[in-house]
Structures are given as structure tokens and as C-alpha cells.
Design a protein around this motif. Structure first.
Motif, PDB file in Angstrom:
ATOM      1  N   LEU A 289     -60.334  36.260   9.383  1.00 61.84           N
ATOM      2  CA  LEU A 289     -59.140  35.919  10.159  1.00 61.84           C
ATOM      3  C   LEU A 289     -59.558  35.414  11.534  1.00 61.84           C
ATOM      4  O   LEU A 289     -60.265  36.101  12.269  1.00 61.84           O
ATOM      5  CB  LEU A 289     -58.224  37.136  10.310  1.00 61.84           C
ATOM      6  N   TYR A 290     -59.104  34.203  11.874  1.00 68.83           N
ATOM      7  CA  TYR A 290     -59.457  33.568  13.137  1.00 68.83           C
ATOM      8  C   TYR A 290     -58.191  33.221  13.916  1.00 68.83           C
ATOM      9  O   TYR A 290     -57.183  32.790  13.342  1.00 68.83           O
ATOM     10  CB  TYR A 290     -60.266  32.287  12.904  1.00 68.83           C
ATOM     11  N   ALA A 291     -58.276  33.403  15.231  1.00 71.95           N
ATOM     12  CA  ALA A 291     -57.181  33.036  16.125  1.00 71.95           C
ATOM     13  C   ALA A 291     -57.759  32.228  17.271  1.00 71.95           C
ATOM     14  O   ALA A 291     -58.925  32.400  17.656  1.00 71.95           O
ATOM     15  CB  ALA A 291     -56.471  34.277  16.659  1.00 71.95           C
ATOM     16  N   GLY A 292     -56.957  31.326  17.815  1.00 69.27           N
ATOM     17  CA  GLY A 292     -57.449  30.511  18.913  1.00 69.27           C
ATOM     18  C   GLY A 292     -56.402  29.543  19.402  1.00 69.27           C
ATOM     19  O   GLY A 292     -55.216  29.630  19.043  1.00 69.27           O
ATOM     20  N   ALA A 293     -56.834  28.599  20.228  1.00 71.99           N
ATOM     21  CA  ALA A 293     -55.923  27.605  20.792  1.00 71.99           C
ATOM     22  C   ALA A 293     -56.699  26.310  21.051  1.00 71.99           C
ATOM     23  O   ALA A 293     -57.911  26.337  21.313  1.00 71.99           O
ATOM     24  CB  ALA A 293     -55.285  28.105  22.080  1.00 71.99           C
ATOM     25  N   LYS A 294     -55.979  25.197  20.964  1.00 73.49           N
ATOM     26  CA  LYS A 294     -56.562  23.890  21.237  1.00 73.49           C
ATOM     27  C   LYS A 294     -55.704  23.152  22.265  1.00 73.49           C
ATOM     28  O   LYS A 294     -54.466  23.199  22.211  1.00 73.49           O
ATOM     29  CB  LYS A 294     -56.635  23.048  19.961  1.00 73.49           C
ATOM     30  N   TYR A 295     -56.385  22.490  23.182  1.00 75.58           N
ATOM     31  CA  TYR A 295     -55.694  21.590  24.102  1.00 75.58           C
ATOM     32  C   TYR A 295     -56.022  20.161  23.689  1.00 75.58           C
ATOM     33  O   TYR A 295     -57.186  19.827  23.417  1.00 75.58           O
ATOM     34  CB  TYR A 295     -56.117  21.809  25.546  1.00 75.58           C
TER      35      TYR A 295
ATOM     36  N   VAL B 239     -48.125   9.186  27.251  1.00 73.77           N
ATOM     37  CA  VAL B 239     -49.180  10.195  27.246  1.00 73.77           C
ATOM     38  C   VAL B 239     -48.634  11.462  26.600  1.00 73.77           C
ATOM     39  O   VAL B 239     -47.523  11.900  26.905  1.00 73.77           O
ATOM     40  CB  VAL B 239     -49.672  10.500  28.675  1.00 73.77           C
ATOM     41  N   SER B 240     -49.442  12.031  25.685  1.00 73.77           N
ATOM     42  CA  SER B 240     -49.067  13.290  25.049  1.00 73.77           C
ATOM     43  C   SER B 240     -50.110  14.339  25.413  1.00 73.77           C
ATOM     44  O   SER B 240     -51.307  14.167  25.154  1.00 73.77           O
ATOM     45  CB  SER B 240     -48.992  13.130  23.526  1.00 73.77           C
ATOM     46  N   SER B 241     -49.664  15.409  26.042  1.00 70.94           N
ATOM     47  CA  SER B 241     -50.554  16.493  26.456  1.00 70.94           C
ATOM     48  C   SER B 241     -50.008  17.791  25.873  1.00 70.94           C
ATOM     49  O   SER B 241     -48.876  18.177  26.163  1.00 70.94           O
ATOM     50  CB  SER B 241     -50.614  16.582  27.983  1.00 70.94           C
ATOM     51  N   SER B 242     -50.813  18.445  25.026  1.00 66.03           N
ATOM     52  CA  SER B 242     -50.273  19.614  24.322  1.00 66.03           C
ATOM     53  C   SER B 242     -51.319  20.714  24.193  1.00 66.03           C
ATOM     54  O   SER B 242     -52.526  20.473  24.257  1.00 66.03           O
ATOM     55  CB  SER B 242     -49.790  19.210  22.917  1.00 66.03           C
ATOM     56  N   ILE B 243     -50.824  21.915  23.988  1.00 63.49           N
ATOM     57  CA  ILE B 243     -51.672  23.069  23.694  1.00 63.49           C
ATOM     58  C   ILE B 243     -51.145  23.716  22.420  1.00 63.49           C
ATOM     59  O   ILE B 243     -49.927  23.830  22.229  1.00 63.49           O
ATOM     60  CB  ILE B 243     -51.697  24.069  24.868  1.00 63.49           C
ATOM     61  N   THR B 244     -52.073  24.108  21.511  1.00 60.59           N
ATOM     62  CA  THR B 244     -51.683  24.601  20.196  1.00 60.59           C
ATOM     63  C   THR B 244     -52.395  25.905  19.875  1.00 60.59           C
ATOM     64  O   THR B 244     -53.585  25.908  19.545  1.00 60.59           O
ATOM     65  CB  THR B 244     -52.020  23.569  19.099  1.00 60.59           C
ATOM     66  N   PRO B 245     -51.711  27.043  19.972  1.00 61.10           N
ATOM     67  CA  PRO B 245     -52.296  28.288  19.466  1.00 61.10           C
ATOM     68  C   PRO B 245     -52.220  28.302  17.935  1.00 61.10           C
ATOM     69  O   PRO B 245     -51.292  27.734  17.342  1.00 61.10           O
ATOM     70  CB  PRO B 245     -51.409  29.371  20.077  1.00 61.10           C
TER      71      PRO B 245
ATOM     72  N   TYR C  44     -47.307  22.934  21.573  1.00 56.29           N
ATOM     73  CA  TYR C  44     -46.374  22.753  22.690  1.00 56.29           C
ATOM     74  C   TYR C  44     -46.805  21.523  23.478  1.00 56.29           C
ATOM     75  O   TYR C  44     -47.837  21.526  24.140  1.00 56.29           O
ATOM     76  CB  TYR C  44     -46.359  23.974  23.600  1.00 56.29           C
ATOM     77  N   ALA C  45     -46.030  20.440  23.342  1.00 60.15           N
ATOM     78  CA  ALA C  45     -46.296  19.202  24.075  1.00 60.15           C
ATOM     79  C   ALA C  45     -45.407  19.185  25.307  1.00 60.15           C
ATOM     80  O   ALA C  45     -44.181  19.285  25.208  1.00 60.15           O
ATOM     81  CB  ALA C  45     -46.019  17.982  23.202  1.00 60.15           C
TER      82      ALA C  45
END
Length: 746
Positions: free
Chosen positions: A517-523, A550-556, A581-582
Motif C-alpha cells: 500500500l502506497y500513498a503520496g502526492a504529485k504536483y 496554464v494548469s497547475s495542480s496537486i494530486t494526492p 486539485y487544479a
């Protein structure tokens, strides 16, 4: 001859007078160091010459195996030992067998001959016999191997093996006398010697080549197959091979007595309940009371019981089984007796074979450390995790018993060439001709870092990507990645074409929460350019306008994967969910929820056939937080969502007028996979897909498709040929009957 030489030398020694040693000289000796020479002689300057010590020393010198002759002289206390060394092999050449340099090097290793080896007739004879045995095992009967020894100088020689391969014998017919309940196809799955099949040159087809060294094992394999089918009284005699040397063909005969087919009547497990309660084991057993007995399932159950007990620290537990047959009623009782032994702790973890990969990179994937209580699941998972790393061709982890309660874990790895250059291509009804290429190294400088550059080019889509990944930052449970991308996607409609050009990068950080099981976030930051080209824009009242944004997002995210294979799982699940979340700066303002679940189930336990059921569902929901651009819209269709329809088939827009982006998508797939050519890792399958998409609900558009596919785990990755049909297509739908997919699987 050697014995005569020894006797002659000893006679010379006996004749020597017992003088005090004034000097010691070793002449014509290069293969033993002066220190070893002195230690073996066991006499020093000033000592009285001891005949018994000298006799013992000469015997030891001969035992080293380096010398053909040794002479000893004593000139008034000046002791001289003159050696005649055996020559070394300076060059080895093998003619007529194998052509690639890598194969020849491997062959020399198998023959235990290498440059610098000591030459002896016995060693050459053994190598010759090994060559003949290898030729026979490959089906070349009556081969001839001749050796040539060419003297280069007094110390070295050249060795040449001239191989005249005999004729390759082909099994024209294989007969299984007495096999009333099993067929030839059943035997072909387990035997090494098989009857030649039509188009024997094709992947996975039987070539019929005789493998002499495997004949004695084939009878045992067939016997074991009968035990798997419940025939516990089956007997298979040694096969008879009748060769016609005039045609180089053979008939192979097996003589079988099948006996009765047994049913499992009862299963008992005798185990100390304070270690593991037997009642928790019974439901997990593969053998089922009332079903046909299967020796393979019994061994699996034996291993399962072993695992449960060893997970409590009893590494040396002995699981014995007894079969009590009721021959009159063709039933069998199975009794397991468990002898646990003592709890075992890890003394040390030793690693070998890693010339490139750092020790710490390996050690971090080994779940057992010094001082830990032994756990068999941890032991097995360590092997699997190291193999999944792609750093090694082979991984062997051994248990080395130290005492009754201590053991060492010995990790032996064979490193793989982790750097690769790959190029492939294909054709699909939507993307047309496609070219895929990549340059990558999954283990840069042995650090475990992965660096890759990839390109996918087609008539509709281009994508270029540069990525760097670290699966364990500072050997911790954290992982990270940096990726730079440039992509261009084209969507063709009746009255316009649109192109979405995206340039950007992403940065990710994750952590292993618990095993699998892995958890994380990406920008992610993207610079997007949307361009629209109308056939006649004057006829459109409200057309799409080209724009840059421009699209700037973070994704957990959260991912779970416990499947048993990376490319073709047969058991396990893959589950993932993320929320993008953009609006972290940029122009796009939205939330995108993405979730998927995949389930794999082997029907082998139920049907005794290698059939795999695959289920997949994926859902995406887009929520408007201020600005959703057309490039952010959800789409349905193509190999990844709905087969039978082209990529971007839905939503449709044939009018060219601006429509709102679709914000809800749900796609489902069910597949049944069957073996095609197991040896070539090829399978085929049938599928049914059902998908829904809509602007504000899931039900605006509902479509389904079905078809068949061929899949192959090629050297370049998974390859799929998809033959599909749209089941409920409506007028204007972009349907697709064939797709080619490279690099992705179910």
C-alpha cells in the motif's frame, strides 16, 4: 607414470647425504609462490637435511597437481629442487558448435576450461565427454569431438575442440500405450520429448527434437501428471526410443498403467494449536473433500501449512503427509503431521553477486534483518520484491542454518543489464501507424535510481517524456520522481480538427504505508495550447477559439497492489484512487476524482485449466471550481476505456459549436484469458466492455463493445492486438474494429 616419477624422486632423496643445509634453490617454478614453497619444504638454511621431511615435501608438491617431474640435488649442503611444470592452456578454440562469442564463453565455463588453466589429459577428456553429452541433450546423436593440442612453448599450449555434430533426431510419433483417460496434449505440457507438430518453427510449437538426457525424467513427469489427476496407482515405465538413422526420425513409446481415480475423503492436520489453530487452516486448503485428489494441490497445502507455522518463527518446521488409500472405494484420506522445532532468529544477512548494485539497495528490499524473528512470508516477499526491481536476472535467497535457533540469510543475485534501447511500432484504426522508442536505465550507477527517455509518435498523438525516479529515498520507505513531458493530441471531427499541445513537468513524493500500500502526492504544471481548425468557420455561430492557458495542480493518491505478476497477474487486486486539485496558481480551476479497481482470479483450482478472469472498473468525476477548459474534458473510447470505439469517440461534436466539457465517466471491463503459447508468453482472450459518460451525470451516453484479443509479453513490453465490435453503436459513432496497444496491459 606419475607413480614411477615419484618413486624415482624419492630414491634420489634417499641417496642424499645428511649435510647441514647451506642454501635452498627452487628452479623452473612459476605457479607457486616462494612462501608456499618454503612452507611445503618445511626446512630452513642451517637445518640438518632431513630425508623424511624431504620425501613428504616432494609428495605434497606432486599433490598440488602443477608438476610432471621434480628432481632434487645436494651439492655439499646446497639443496636444489628442479621442477618440470605442467603446461598451461594459453588458448581454447571450439569449432563447429556455437557461433556467438557469448555462447562460446558460456560453453567454456560449463566445460571448466579457461585461459590459464592447467592442462591435463584427464581434464581434456572430461571436457570432451561433457561436449558430447550436451550435443546429445540437444538431439544431435552420434556426434564426434576431436581434440588438437598444439605446443606454443615449454609452458603453454593451444587447445582446439573440433566438433562434428551428429544428425538431429526428430520424434515423428510419440505413443502413450495404456493412456485411456489422458491425451497427448496433456502429456505435451509436462514432457521434454514430444512429437513434432505442424509448423514446428512457430513459437511454442513442438519441434520434435530428441533430448536424450531428459528421457529418464519424462516417465516421472507423466507419473506425476497422473497423480495430479487423481490416479494414485498409476505406473509409467521407462520410455523406449526407436531411432531410424536412415531418416533421422524416431518413435517414442511410453507404457502406462493408469489404475483408479481417487477422491479426497478426509483431511486431518495434527498441529499444536498454541502455534497455529488448525481450524484456521482448513478453509484455505486447495484440496477439497469430495473432489478429485491432486498431488499438486497437496504440495501447495503442505507449503501453506509450512508458511503459517514458519511465520511464527519456526523456520525449520517439518510438514509431513501420509496418504491412506481405500482402494476398494477409490478414496484417500490425507493426514498432515507438523513437527515445529524451535523458534529461529536471524544471525546475519549476507549479500553476494552485486558487482554494480550497492549493498544498501539490496538490503532495503530484504524484509529480514539481524536479530529479527524468522518469518517465511517476509522471506518470500523479499525474493519477489528484489525480482520486481528489474535490477537482477536472478535472485536466490538461501537459509543457512547456524544452530537450532539461529540462521543466516544469504542473498545471491545475478545482475541484469538494466540499461536498454527499445524501438517498436504498430497500427491502429485511430492512431494509424505508431512508433514507440525509449532509452532507459533502471539502476543508474547501481544506486537504484531510474532514468528514462521515451517517445510515442503516431498520426494522432505524439508524446515525449524524460523521467527520474527514486524508489527509496535515502533507503527509506519514501519514493520520489521528477518528470518532464511534451505531448500533442489531435482529435478529428467532421467539421473541425483540434490539437492540444501540452508542455510541462511533474514532481511526486510517496511512501509505503504498509506492505503493498502506497500513498503520496504529485504536483504538475502544464502549459497548454488548444488550436482549432474549421473547414468553414463562417457557418459556425459559436465556434471553439484557440487559446493558451496554464494548469497547475496537486494530486494526492493511494494505491494498493498485491498481484502475483507485473505484466500478467493471475491472482490479486489492484486498487487506486486520486484527487487532482487544479488551482494552485494557473488558469484551470477544477477537482478531478479518479478511482480504479482491478481483480484477477485464476480458475485453475476450479477447472484445472489455466483460465484467468479479469475484472476492471474505473470512474472519473470532474468538478468545476471556476474554469474547465476543453482539454480538461473527460473522454470515453479506445483501448483503455471502451473497446469497439475510437479514442475520444465520446462526447461527440459534429456541429462544431461550443459544448460544455463532460464531467462524469465510468468504464467497466470483463475479460477471460486463455493460454495460447505458454512458452512464448502468449495468451488470447475474449472481453466485454461497458461505458457511460455525461456532462452532469453518467447516463448521457451509454455504449458497450465486445471482441477478442491476442496478448504477448514481448521483449519490448506488453503487446495487444484487439479485434473489437461496437454492440450498440448509433449513427455518427466513431467505431473501431482493430487496435494495437504496446506498453500497457489490462
Amino acid at each position: 607414470m606419475k607413480n614411477k616419477v615419484v618413486l624415482f624422486s624419492l630414491a634420489c632423496v634417499t641417496a642424499l647425504s645428511a649435510d647441514a643445509i647451506k642454501s635452498i634453490e627452487y628452479k623452473d617454478v612459476n605457479k607457486i609462490s616462494p612462501q608456499i614453497l618454503n612452507e611445503t619444504l618445511n626446512m630452513n638454511i642451517g637445518d640438518e637435511l632431513d630425508e623424511s621431511k624431504l620425501n613428504e615435501a616432494i609428495i605434497k608438491f606432486y599433490q598440488y597437481g602443477y608438476f610432471d617431474d621434480i628432481q632434487v640435488t645436494n651439492d655439499k649442503g646446497n639443496l636444489k629442487l628442479i621442477f618440470a611444470e605442467k603446461p598451461s592452456i594459453a588458448s581454447i578454440e571450439i569449432k563447429g558448435y556455437k557461433s556467438r562469442a557469448e555462447d562460446i564463453d558460456t560453453l567454456k565455463t560449463v566445460l571448466k576450461l579457461k585461459k590459464g588453466s592447467m592442462y591435463t589429459p584427464k581434464r581434456v577428456k572430461e571436457a570432451k565427454e561433457k561436449l558430447l553429452s550436451m550435443l546429445e541433450s540437444e538431439g544431435f546423436i552420434n556426434s564426434v569431438v576431436e581434440t588438437e593440442v598444439e605446443k606454443i612453448n615449454e609452458q603453454s599450449l593451444k587447445l582446439t575442440f573440433n566438433v562434428n555434430k551428429g544428425d538431429e533426431i526428430i520424434i515423428k510419433k510419440a505413443n502413450y500405450h495404456g493412456s485411456d483417460n489422458l491425451e497427448q496434449d496433456d502429456f505435451d505440457h509436462v514432457t521434454a520429448n514430444k512429437e513434432i507438430e505442424f509448423a514446428s518453427w512457430w513459437f511454442g510449437q513442438n519441434d520434435g527434437e530428441v533430448k536424450i538426457d531428459q528421457l529418464k525424467y519424462d516417465a516421472r513427469r507423466i507419473n506425476d501428471l497422473y497423480f495430479e489427476k487423481g490416479y494414485l496407482d498409476a505406473q509409467v515405465k521407462e520410455p523406449f526410443l526407436d531411432i531410424d538413422f536412415a531418416s533421422n526420425q524416431a518413435n517414442l513409446d511410453f507404457f502406462i498403467t493408469e489404475g483408479n481415480k481417487y477422491t479426497t475423503n478426509d483431511i486431518k492436520i495434527y498441529l499444536d494449536s498454541s502455534i497455529v489453530d488448525p481450524e484456521t487452516i482448513y478453509p484455505e486448503l486447495k484440496l477439497i473433500v469430495g473432489n478429485t485428489f491432486n498431488i499438486k494441490k497437496l504440495r501447495q497445502d503442505q507449503e501453506y501449512i509450512k508458511t503459517q507455522v514458519a511465520n511464527q518463527g519456526y523456520a525449520f518446521a517439518d510438514i509431513r503427509f501420509d496418504l491412506k488409500k481405500d482402494e476398494a472405494n477409490s478414496k484417500v484420506d490425507v493426514v498432515f503431521n507438523v513437527i515445529p522445532g524451535k523458534k529461529v532468529y536471524i544471525n546475519d544477512v549476507k549479500i553476494s553477486g552485486n558487482a554494480r548494485t550497492l549493498d544498501r539497495v539490496i538490503r532495503r528490499d530484504v524484509y529480514l534483518a539481524p536479530g529479527d524473528l524468522y518469518n517465511l512470508t517476509d522471506f518470500k516477499d523479499s525474493t519477489n520484491k528484489l525480482k520486481r526491481s528489474r535490477f537482477f536476472e536472478d535472485v536466490i535467497i538461501e537459509e543457512k542454518r547456524i544452530t537450532d535457533d539461529k540462521m543466516d540469510i544469504v542473498v545471491k543475485v545475478t545482475e541484469a543489464a538494466t540499461g536498454s534501447i527499445m524501438l517498436g511500432g504498430g497500427y491502429g484504426s485511430y492512431d494509424k501507424f505508431m512508433v514507440n522508442g525509449s532509452i532507459s536505465d533502471a539502476n543508474v550507477f547501481g544506486s537504484g535510481l531510474s532514468l528514462g527517455l521515451s517517445a510515442d509518435v503516431s498520426a494522432r498523438t505524439n508524446r515525449f517524456e524524460l523521467s527520474l525516479k527514486n524508489p527509496a529515498i535515502n533507503d527509506s520507505k519514501y519514493n520520489g520522481e521528477v518528470e518532464i513531458h511534451n505531448s500533442e493530441s489531435e482529435i478529428n471531427r467532421d467539421v473541425y480538427d483540434s490539437t492540444i499541445d501540452t508542455k510541462g513537468f511533474s514532481v511526486g513524493l510517496g511512501r509505503e504505508v504498509i506492505r503493498d500500500l502506497y500513498a503520496g502526492a504529485k504536483y504538475r504544471l502544464d502549459f497548454v495550447s488548444e488550436n482549432y481548425d474549421y473547414d468553414d468557420i463562417s457557418t459556425i455561430s459559436n465556434p471553439y477559439l484557440s487559446q493558451d492557458y496554464v494548469s497547475s495542480s496537486i494530486t494526492p493518491y493511494l494505491n494498493f497492489d498485491n498481484t502475483d505478476d507485473y505484466y500478467m497477474p493471475r491472482e490479486g487486486v489492484k486498487i487506486g484512487t486520486s484527487l487532482e486539485y487544479a488551482g494552485v496558481g494557473g488558469d484551470s480551476k477544477y477537482l478531478k476524482s479518479s478511482s480504479y479497481a482491478k481483480y484477477f482470479y485464476s480458475l485453475e483450482d476450479l477447472t484445472e485449466l489455466d483460465w484467468v478472469l479479469r475484472l476492471k472498473t474505473q470512474m472519473k468525476i470532474l468538478v468545476d471550481n471556476g474554469q474547465i477548459n476543453q482539454g480538461d474534458s473527460l473522454y470515453l473510447g479506445g483501448a483503455k476505456t471502451l473497446r469497439g470505439y475510437k479514442s475520444y469517440a465520446f462526447p461527440q461534436n459534429e456541429s462544431g459549436e461550443i459544448t460544455n466539457p463532460y464531467k462524469n465517466m465510468w468504464a467497466n471491463s470483463i475479460e477471460m484469458s486463455f493460454p495460447l503459447i505458454p512458452a512464448a508468453k502468449m495468451r488470447w482472450g475474449i472481453f466485454y466492455d461497458y461505458g457511460m459518460i455525461g456532462e452532469d451525470s453518467f447516463s448521457d451516453i451509454q455504449r458497450s463493445g465486445a471482441g477478442a484479443l491476442l496478448e504477448w509479453i514481448s521483449p519490448m513490453g506488453p503487446l495487444q492486438l484487439i479485434f473489437s465490435r461496437a454492440l450498440d453503436a448509433e449513427a455518427g459513432d466513431d467505431t473501431s474494429s482493430f487496435e494495437f496497444s504496446l506498453g500497457s496491459s489490462f
